[in-house]
Structure formats: structure tokens, C-alpha cells
Scaffold this motif. Structure first.
Motif, PDB file in Angstrom:
ATOM      1  N   ILE A  10       0.780  -1.235   0.000  1.00  0.00           N
ATOM      2  CA  ILE A  10       0.000   0.000   0.000  1.00  0.00           C
ATOM      3  C   ILE A  10       0.814   1.289   0.000  1.00  0.00           C
ATOM      4  CG2 ILE A  10      -0.324   0.254   2.476  1.00  0.00           C
ATOM      5  CD1 ILE A  10      -3.255   0.866   1.858  1.00  0.00           C
ATOM      6  N   ALA A  11       1.993   1.293   0.578  1.00  0.00           N
ATOM      7  CA  ALA A  11       2.727   2.546   0.750  1.00  0.00           C
ATOM      8  C   ALA A  11       3.768   2.824  -0.329  1.00  0.00           C
ATOM      9  CB  ALA A  11       3.405   2.573   2.127  1.00  0.00           C
ATOM     10  N   CYS A  12       4.276   1.812  -0.973  1.00  0.00           N
ATOM     11  CA  CYS A  12       5.281   1.973  -2.020  1.00  0.00           C
ATOM     12  C   CYS A  12       4.703   2.795  -3.184  1.00  0.00           C
ATOM     13  CB  CYS A  12       5.701   0.582  -2.494  1.00  0.00           C
ATOM     14  SG  CYS A  12       6.698   0.574  -3.983  1.00  0.00           S
ATOM     15  N   PRO A  13       5.427   3.786  -3.687  1.00  0.00           N
ATOM     16  CA  PRO A  13       4.916   4.603  -4.798  1.00  0.00           C
ATOM     17  C   PRO A  13       4.515   3.770  -6.026  1.00  0.00           C
ATOM     18  CG  PRO A  13       6.837   5.649  -3.839  1.00  0.00           C
ATOM     19  CD  PRO A  13       6.720   4.294  -3.194  1.00  0.00           C
ATOM     20  N   PHE A  14       5.280   2.742  -6.343  1.00  0.00           N
ATOM     21  CA  PHE A  14       4.939   1.865  -7.465  1.00  0.00           C
ATOM     22  C   PHE A  14       3.579   1.210  -7.219  1.00  0.00           C
ATOM     23  CE2 PHE A  14       4.883  -2.218  -9.611  1.00  0.00           C
ATOM     24  CZ  PHE A  14       5.364  -1.933 -10.875  1.00  0.00           C
ATOM     25  N   THR A  15       3.408   0.685  -6.021  1.00  0.00           N
ATOM     26  CA  THR A  15       2.165   0.015  -5.655  1.00  0.00           C
ATOM     27  C   THR A  15       0.986   0.980  -5.677  1.00  0.00           C
ATOM     28  OG1 THR A  15       3.341  -1.587  -4.292  1.00  0.00           O
ATOM     29  CG2 THR A  15       1.029  -1.238  -3.785  1.00  0.00           C
ATOM     30  N   ASN A  34      -4.255   6.512  -0.324  1.00  0.00           N
ATOM     31  CA  ASN A  34      -3.613   7.815  -0.456  1.00  0.00           C
ATOM     32  C   ASN A  34      -2.436   7.898   0.504  1.00  0.00           C
ATOM     33  OD1 ASN A  34      -4.651   8.465   2.135  1.00  0.00           O
ATOM     34  ND2 ASN A  34      -6.561   9.137   1.198  1.00  0.00           N
ATOM     35  N   ALA A  35      -1.867   9.071   0.632  1.00  0.00           N
ATOM     36  CA  ALA A  35      -0.667   9.245   1.468  1.00  0.00           C
ATOM     37  C   ALA A  35      -0.927   8.924   2.936  1.00  0.00           C
ATOM     38  CB  ALA A  35      -0.145  10.671   1.337  1.00  0.00           C
ATOM     39  N   GLN A  36      -2.165   9.043   3.380  1.00  0.00           N
ATOM     40  CA  GLN A  36      -2.492   8.716   4.762  1.00  0.00           C
ATOM     41  C   GLN A  36      -2.728   7.222   4.971  1.00  0.00           C
ATOM     42  OE1 GLN A  36      -4.098  11.432   3.139  1.00  0.00           O
ATOM     43  NE2 GLN A  36      -2.497  12.691   4.017  1.00  0.00           N
ATOM     44  N   SER A  37      -2.834   6.482   3.891  1.00  0.00           N
ATOM     45  CA  SER A  37      -3.054   5.028   3.974  1.00  0.00           C
ATOM     46  C   SER A  37      -1.710   4.352   4.206  1.00  0.00           C
ATOM     47  CB  SER A  37      -3.670   4.505   2.675  1.00  0.00           C
ATOM     48  OG  SER A  37      -4.849   5.190   2.367  1.00  0.00           O
ATOM     49  N   THR A  38      -1.483   3.914   5.433  1.00  0.00           N
ATOM     50  CA  THR A  38      -0.197   3.291   5.749  1.00  0.00           C
ATOM     51  C   THR A  38      -0.330   1.833   6.167  1.00  0.00           C
ATOM     52  OG1 THR A  38      -0.326   4.194   7.974  1.00  0.00           O
ATOM     53  CG2 THR A  38       0.953   5.450   6.384  1.00  0.00           C
ATOM     54  N   PHE A  39      -1.548   1.420   6.524  1.00  0.00           N
ATOM     55  CA  PHE A  39      -1.761   0.040   6.939  1.00  0.00           C
ATOM     56  C   PHE A  39      -2.741  -0.622   5.982  1.00  0.00           C
ATOM     57  CE2 PHE A  39      -0.599   2.267  10.871  1.00  0.00           C
ATOM     58  CZ  PHE A  39       0.542   1.536  11.194  1.00  0.00           C
ATOM     59  N   PHE A  40      -2.288  -1.675   5.350  1.00  0.00           N
ATOM     60  CA  PHE A  40      -3.059  -2.352   4.315  1.00  0.00           C
ATOM     61  C   PHE A  40      -4.438  -2.779   4.805  1.00  0.00           C
ATOM     62  CE2 PHE A  40      -4.179  -6.340   2.123  1.00  0.00           C
ATOM     63  CZ  PHE A  40      -4.352  -5.840   0.845  1.00  0.00           C
ATOM     64  N   SER A  42      -6.238  -1.807   7.338  1.00  0.00           N
ATOM     65  CA  SER A  42      -7.096  -0.654   7.668  1.00  0.00           C
ATOM     66  C   SER A  42      -7.660  -0.023   6.405  1.00  0.00           C
ATOM     67  CB  SER A  42      -6.308   0.389   8.452  1.00  0.00           C
ATOM     68  OG  SER A  42      -5.897  -0.131   9.674  1.00  0.00           O
ATOM     69  N   TRP A  43      -6.792   0.169   5.400  1.00  0.00           N
ATOM     70  CA  TRP A  43      -7.267   0.739   4.132  1.00  0.00           C
ATOM     71  C   TRP A  43      -8.335  -0.146   3.513  1.00  0.00           C
ATOM     72  CZ3 TRP A  43      -6.433  -1.900  -0.568  1.00  0.00           C
ATOM     73  CH2 TRP A  43      -7.043  -1.283  -1.661  1.00  0.00           C
ATOM     74  N   TRP A  44      -8.069  -1.432   3.424  1.00  0.00           N
ATOM     75  CA  TRP A  44      -8.994  -2.373   2.794  1.00  0.00           C
ATOM     76  C   TRP A  44     -10.335  -2.366   3.531  1.00  0.00           C
ATOM     77  CZ3 TRP A  44      -7.652  -8.297   2.317  1.00  0.00           C
ATOM     78  CH2 TRP A  44      -8.625  -8.939   1.567  1.00  0.00           C
TER      79      TRP A  44
END
Length: 126
Positions: A10-15, A34-40, A42-44
Motif C-alpha cells: 500500500i505505501a510503495c509509490p509503485f504500488t 492515499n498518502a495517509q493510507s499506511t496500513f493495508f 485498515s485501508w482495505w
């Protein structure tokens, strides 16, 4: 930055570019990390709750299949020194979705239609 599953998925720019382009084509751009999404997880979890229950199975399948392809890309880069572009990875994701649909996983039909990849129809531009 240390490589964690959260970074990889989730955090890698490529990803993030893969997710952005895939979800844009699937008409779910508002769900892209987005930039605030740091935990996969939680985002999902947050993203799927924004969908109707009818669309959650499709979204969940898309997330699982895409995550698998991102993991495989990471392994190819690490162990085989083979690097693909975002377009290459997206093509592999689209092919995987199509394979799952053809194997009977019909909940992916709406995504395949949006991608222009429904079997028996012309293939859309990536």
C-alpha cells in the motif's frame, strides 16, 4: 524505509500507482489508497465499507488478486532481478482477473466489463 507487507502492498509509490490506475478503471477511484493510507488491512476495511454489500465480494476479490500479483512482482524483483513496469503489472492483474472469471468466479464480471476484458469481447487498452 524497511520493507514491510504494509509498505509493499500500500505505501510503495509503485504500488500506489498500480492501485490508482486499477481502481480508476474499475470506477472505484475514491477507494484508492492515499498518502495517509499506511496500513493495508485498515485501508482495505475502510474502502470496502464504502461499497454496497453487493459490490464488496468483487472488491475483496480484486484486492486479493492484485495483492498476490504485487507480491509476485516483488519476488521477481528480489530473486530473479526481473523488473516490470506499472503497465506490465496491470496487464498481469487484468489477466489474472480474467482467468478467475473464466474459472467460474462470476462476481468479477463487472470489473472485467469496465476493463474491457470480458471474454469474447475486444481487449481494451491498458
Amino acid at each position: 524505509m524497511s520493507e514491510t507487507v504494509d509498505h509493499l502492498l500500500i505505501a510503495c509509490p509503485f504500488t500506489r500507482e498500480v492501485w490508482f490506475r486499477l481502481l480508476r478503471r474499475s470506477d472505484w477511484l475514491s477507494l484508492a489508497p492515499n498518502a495517509q493510507s499506511t496500513f493495508f488491512v485498515s485501508w482495505w476495511s475502510t474502502a470496502r465499507k464504502q461499497l454496497s454489500k453487493a459490490n464488496r465480494r468483487c472488491f475483496d476479490s480484486l484486492v486479493i488478486l492484485t495483492s498476490w500479483m504485487l507480491w509476485k512482482e516483488r519476488n521477481d524483483r528480489t530473486f530473479d532481478r526481473r523488473v516490470r513496469t506499472v503497465d506490465d503489472v496491470l496487464t498481469r492483474v487484468y489477466d489474472e482477473i480474467s482467468d478467475w472469471f473464466q474459472a467460474g468466479f462470476r462476481c468479477l464480471e463487472s470489473v472485467l466489463c469496465k476493463l474491457g476484458r470480458l471474454p469474447g469481447r475486444s481487449i481494451g487498452v491498458v
